[in-house]
Design a protein around this motif. Structure first.
Motif, PDB file in Angstrom:
ATOM      1  N   SER A   1       0.830  -1.202   0.000  1.00  0.00           N
ATOM      2  CA  SER A   1       0.000   0.000   0.000  1.00  0.00           C
ATOM      3  C   SER A   1       0.866   1.253   0.000  1.00  0.00           C
ATOM      4  N   ILE A   2       0.499   2.197  -0.845  1.00  0.00           N
ATOM      5  CA  ILE A   2       1.171   3.492  -0.885  1.00  0.00           C
ATOM      6  C   ILE A   2       0.106   4.578  -0.829  1.00  0.00           C
ATOM      7  N   TRP A   3       0.446   5.679  -0.201  1.00  0.00           N
ATOM      8  CA  TRP A   3      -0.488   6.776  -0.011  1.00  0.00           C
ATOM      9  C   TRP A   3       0.088   7.975  -0.736  1.00  0.00           C
ATOM     10  N   CYS A   4      -0.650   8.458  -1.741  1.00  0.00           N
ATOM     11  CA  CYS A   4      -0.050   9.344  -2.730  1.00  0.00           C
ATOM     12  C   CYS A   4      -0.893  10.590  -2.993  1.00  0.00           C
ATOM     13  N   ALA A   5      -0.168  11.629  -3.385  1.00  0.00           N
ATOM     14  CA  ALA A   5      -0.761  12.841  -3.945  1.00  0.00           C
ATOM     15  C   ALA A   5      -0.187  13.036  -5.344  1.00  0.00           C
ATOM     16  N   LEU A   6      -0.837  13.842  -6.135  1.00  0.00           N
ATOM     17  CA  LEU A   6      -0.269  14.165  -7.441  1.00  0.00           C
ATOM     18  C   LEU A   6       1.058  14.889  -7.245  1.00  0.00           C
ATOM     19  N   LYS A   7       2.037  14.539  -8.047  1.00  0.00           N
ATOM     20  CA  LYS A   7       3.337  15.183  -7.929  1.00  0.00           C
ATOM     21  C   LYS A   7       3.237  16.682  -8.197  1.00  0.00           C
ATOM     22  N   SER A   8       2.254  17.062  -8.964  1.00  0.00           N
ATOM     23  CA  SER A   8       2.039  18.476  -9.272  1.00  0.00           C
ATOM     24  C   SER A   8       1.508  19.269  -8.087  1.00  0.00           C
ATOM     25  N   ASN A   9       1.062  18.562  -7.046  1.00  0.00           N
ATOM     26  CA  ASN A   9       0.543  19.229  -5.845  1.00  0.00           C
ATOM     27  C   ASN A   9       1.714  19.564  -4.928  1.00  0.00           C
ATOM     28  N   ALA A  10       2.243  20.763  -5.084  1.00  0.00           N
ATOM     29  CA  ALA A  10       3.453  21.170  -4.356  1.00  0.00           C
ATOM     30  C   ALA A  10       3.220  21.331  -2.861  1.00  0.00           C
ATOM     31  N   SER A  11       1.971  21.357  -2.426  1.00  0.00           N
ATOM     32  CA  SER A  11       1.684  21.554  -1.002  1.00  0.00           C
ATOM     33  C   SER A  11       1.864  20.279  -0.189  1.00  0.00           C
ATOM     34  N   ILE A  12       2.018  19.132  -0.852  1.00  0.00           N
ATOM     35  CA  ILE A  12       2.160  17.855  -0.149  1.00  0.00           C
ATOM     36  C   ILE A  12       3.542  17.275  -0.428  1.00  0.00           C
ATOM     37  N   LYS A  13       4.378  17.305   0.613  1.00  0.00           N
ATOM     38  CA  LYS A  13       5.748  16.780   0.491  1.00  0.00           C
ATOM     39  C   LYS A  13       5.983  15.549   1.370  1.00  0.00           C
ATOM     40  N   SER A  14       5.107  15.339   2.355  1.00  0.00           N
ATOM     41  CA  SER A  14       5.197  14.182   3.242  1.00  0.00           C
ATOM     42  C   SER A  14       3.822  13.994   3.889  1.00  0.00           C
ATOM     43  N   PRO A  15       3.590  12.886   4.602  1.00  0.00           N
ATOM     44  CA  PRO A  15       2.252  12.630   5.148  1.00  0.00           C
ATOM     45  C   PRO A  15       1.703  13.726   6.060  1.00  0.00           C
ATOM     46  N   LYS A  16       2.551  14.444   6.776  1.00  0.00           N
ATOM     47  CA  LYS A  16       2.003  15.485   7.658  1.00  0.00           C
ATOM     48  C   LYS A  16       1.250  16.553   6.868  1.00  0.00           C
ATOM     49  N   ASP A  17       1.564  16.653   5.565  1.00  0.00           N
ATOM     50  CA  ASP A  17       0.878  17.625   4.725  1.00  0.00           C
ATOM     51  C   ASP A  17      -0.513  17.162   4.295  1.00  0.00           C
ATOM     52  N   PHE A  18      -0.877  15.921   4.648  1.00  0.00           N
ATOM     53  CA  PHE A  18      -2.250  15.466   4.426  1.00  0.00           C
ATOM     54  C   PHE A  18      -3.212  16.158   5.389  1.00  0.00           C
ATOM     55  N   ASP A  19      -2.707  16.717   6.473  1.00  0.00           N
ATOM     56  CA  ASP A  19      -3.547  17.431   7.441  1.00  0.00           C
ATOM     57  C   ASP A  19      -4.378  18.497   6.733  1.00  0.00           C
ATOM     58  N   GLY A  20      -5.680  18.480   6.990  1.00  0.00           N
ATOM     59  CA  GLY A  20      -6.564  19.477   6.423  1.00  0.00           C
ATOM     60  C   GLY A  20      -6.906  19.269   4.967  1.00  0.00           C
ATOM     61  N   LYS A  21      -6.347  18.225   4.352  1.00  0.00           N
ATOM     62  CA  LYS A  21      -6.609  17.945   2.943  1.00  0.00           C
ATOM     63  C   LYS A  21      -7.748  16.924   2.826  1.00  0.00           C
ATOM     64  N   THR A  22      -8.117  16.602   1.591  1.00  0.00           N
ATOM     65  CA  THR A  22      -9.227  15.676   1.348  1.00  0.00           C
ATOM     66  C   THR A  22      -8.700  14.332   0.872  1.00  0.00           C
ATOM     67  N   PHE A  23      -9.141  13.277   1.541  1.00  0.00           N
ATOM     68  CA  PHE A  23      -8.715  11.906   1.296  1.00  0.00           C
ATOM     69  C   PHE A  23      -9.734  11.209   0.403  1.00  0.00           C
ATOM     70  N   ALA A  24      -9.276  10.648  -0.734  1.00  0.00           N
ATOM     71  CA  ALA A  24     -10.146   9.833  -1.596  1.00  0.00           C
ATOM     72  C   ALA A  24     -10.200   8.436  -1.008  1.00  0.00           C
ATOM     73  N   THR A  25     -11.281   8.120  -0.333  1.00  0.00           N
ATOM     74  CA  THR A  25     -11.357   6.894   0.455  1.00  0.00           C
ATOM     75  C   THR A  25     -12.388   5.916  -0.078  1.00  0.00           C
ATOM     76  N   ALA A  26     -12.173   4.653   0.253  1.00  0.00           N
ATOM     77  CA  ALA A  26     -13.181   3.633  -0.047  1.00  0.00           C
ATOM     78  C   ALA A  26     -14.181   3.519   1.089  1.00  0.00           C
ATOM     79  N   GLY A  27     -13.927   4.251   2.170  1.00  0.00           N
ATOM     80  CA  GLY A  27     -14.888   4.313   3.264  1.00  0.00           C
ATOM     81  C   GLY A  27     -14.602   3.430   4.451  1.00  0.00           C
ATOM     82  N   SER A  28     -13.429   2.799   4.507  1.00  0.00           N
ATOM     83  CA  SER A  28     -13.148   1.884   5.612  1.00  0.00           C
ATOM     84  C   SER A  28     -12.477   2.594   6.781  1.00  0.00           C
TER      85      SER A  28
END
Length: 353
Positions: free
Chosen positions: A122-149
């Motif tokens: 499993s890998i957790w990814c953002a688009l490389k073009s999204n310069a605001s996300i450089k590591s997982p801590k940058d997921f804070d406040g962002k929107t997660f595309a989830t399957a709902g689990s």
């Protein structure tokens, strides 16, 4: 074999009683003289390299040599676990994590009898073009595309926290295409598999910036993919289980030793999946180079056997989920006090060492 037996009958009729006994014993000991046993194997999802050993075993005659007639079927709407538990299928591809959640709710009599994948992909990814996300801590406040689990929520939250963040994020249902959910702007990050979608992104885009679970403190193996069957099947037909498991092992070992040939077999045997040969080959090399089926050196020197069930790493992951989420609930939705036991829902008795 039929002609051989007819010849033996003629010879035996002309021999002494002692030779008759020897001849009959010799014929009776051969499993090849018996009709093949019909078994059904259910896919986990659409055919991919996680299933490749089954298709190889089918194509190269390993199942036939074992006296089996294997019918490979698409996954049912209720899932392979329910299909095996109810006898609709004899075997299926699943994961120990899914098995543990199924068991918590239903107390089903399922066991993993062969584990293919030995480490998380499993890998957790953002688009490389999204310069605001450089590591997982940058997921804070962002929107997660989830399957709902709740399982994936727990993993993402812990990765963020271990990277110095709070673990707070919004969610949107990803649907069938997480790539599209990201590129459309509906979400900022999502979950993929390094051995499949990660390969797809490398070949065709979009370019991703990805983070792995072990690098950010997620314990154990979340992706313990392998073959499951029912305890009823094990009790009533142990030789069939043994034959299927060991023929399937041979299929995965062949794929490990001959990844390009095995890739061609998968594409040929699963035409409806419209698989791209270059992608399948790259996926297989990613699996081998990343030791996803086990340490390559240990496999080569015989100290590790492809297919061995590892309950230690799966239990570590079960315990993590039990401590941090509502993943394990009973049929009434009540959270279990303890994590399921990996050792209770798996066995290595049929794996050829």
């Amino acid at each position: 074999m039929i002609n051989f037996r007819r010849i033996m009958v003629s010879i035996i009729a002309a021999l002494t009683s002692i030779m008759t006994i020897i001849g009959v014993a010799g014929c009776g000991s051969s499993s090849a003289s018996e009709d093949p046993t019909d078994v059904t194997f259910m896919l986990y999802w659409t055919p991919d390299t996680n299933h490749i050993g089954v298709y190889v075993a089918q194509n190269l005659g390993y199942y036939k040599d074992a006296g089996l007639n294997v019918n490979i079927v698409a996954v049912s709407q209720t899932g392979g676990e329910t299909a095996v538990d109810t006898g609709v299928a004899d075997f299926a591809l699943s994961t120990m994590t899914i098995l543990s959640q199924y068991d918590a709710k239903t107390h089903g009599d399922l066991k993993m009898v062969m584990q293919v994948q030995q480490k998380p992909s499993s890998i957790w990814c953002a688009l490389k073009s999204n310069a605001s996300i450089k590591s997982p801590k940058d997921f804070d406040g962002k929107t997660f595309a989830t399957a709902g689990s709740s399982e994936s929520d727990a993993v993402v939250k812990r990765m963020i926290q271990n990277d110095g963040g709070k673990g707070v994020f919004d969610k949107v249902t990803a649907g069938t295409n997480t790539f599209q959910t990201l590129t459309s702007g509906r979400a900022d990050f999502g979950g993929f598999y390094a051995t499949w979608e990660g390969v797809q992104a490398q070949l065709h885009g979009p370019a991703l910036n990805c983070f792995t679970e072990p690098d950010y403190g997620i314990p154990g193996n979340a992706d313990s993919i392998g073959v499951i069957t029912s305890e009823k099947m094990i009790k009533n037909h142990p030789q069939t289980v043994k034959k299927f498991v060991q023929a399937t092992q041979k299929g995965y070992q062949y794929a490990y030793d001959h990844p390009d040939d095995a890739s061609e077999i998968l594409v040929k045997e699963a035409p409806d999946a419209n698989l791209e040969l270059d992608m399948v080959k790259k996926s297989m090399h990613t699996i081998i180079d990343g030791d996803y089926w086990g340490d390559a050196n240990k496999i080569a020197d015989g100290t590790f056997t492809i297919g061995t069930v590892d309950t230690t790493q799966t239990q570590r992951y079960f315990d993590f989920l039990s401590d941090t989420s509502d993943t394990y609930v009973d049929a009434n939705g009540n959270k279990l006090k303890e994590a399921p036991k990996a050792a209770d829902m798996s066995t290595n008795e049929f794996v050829k060492q």
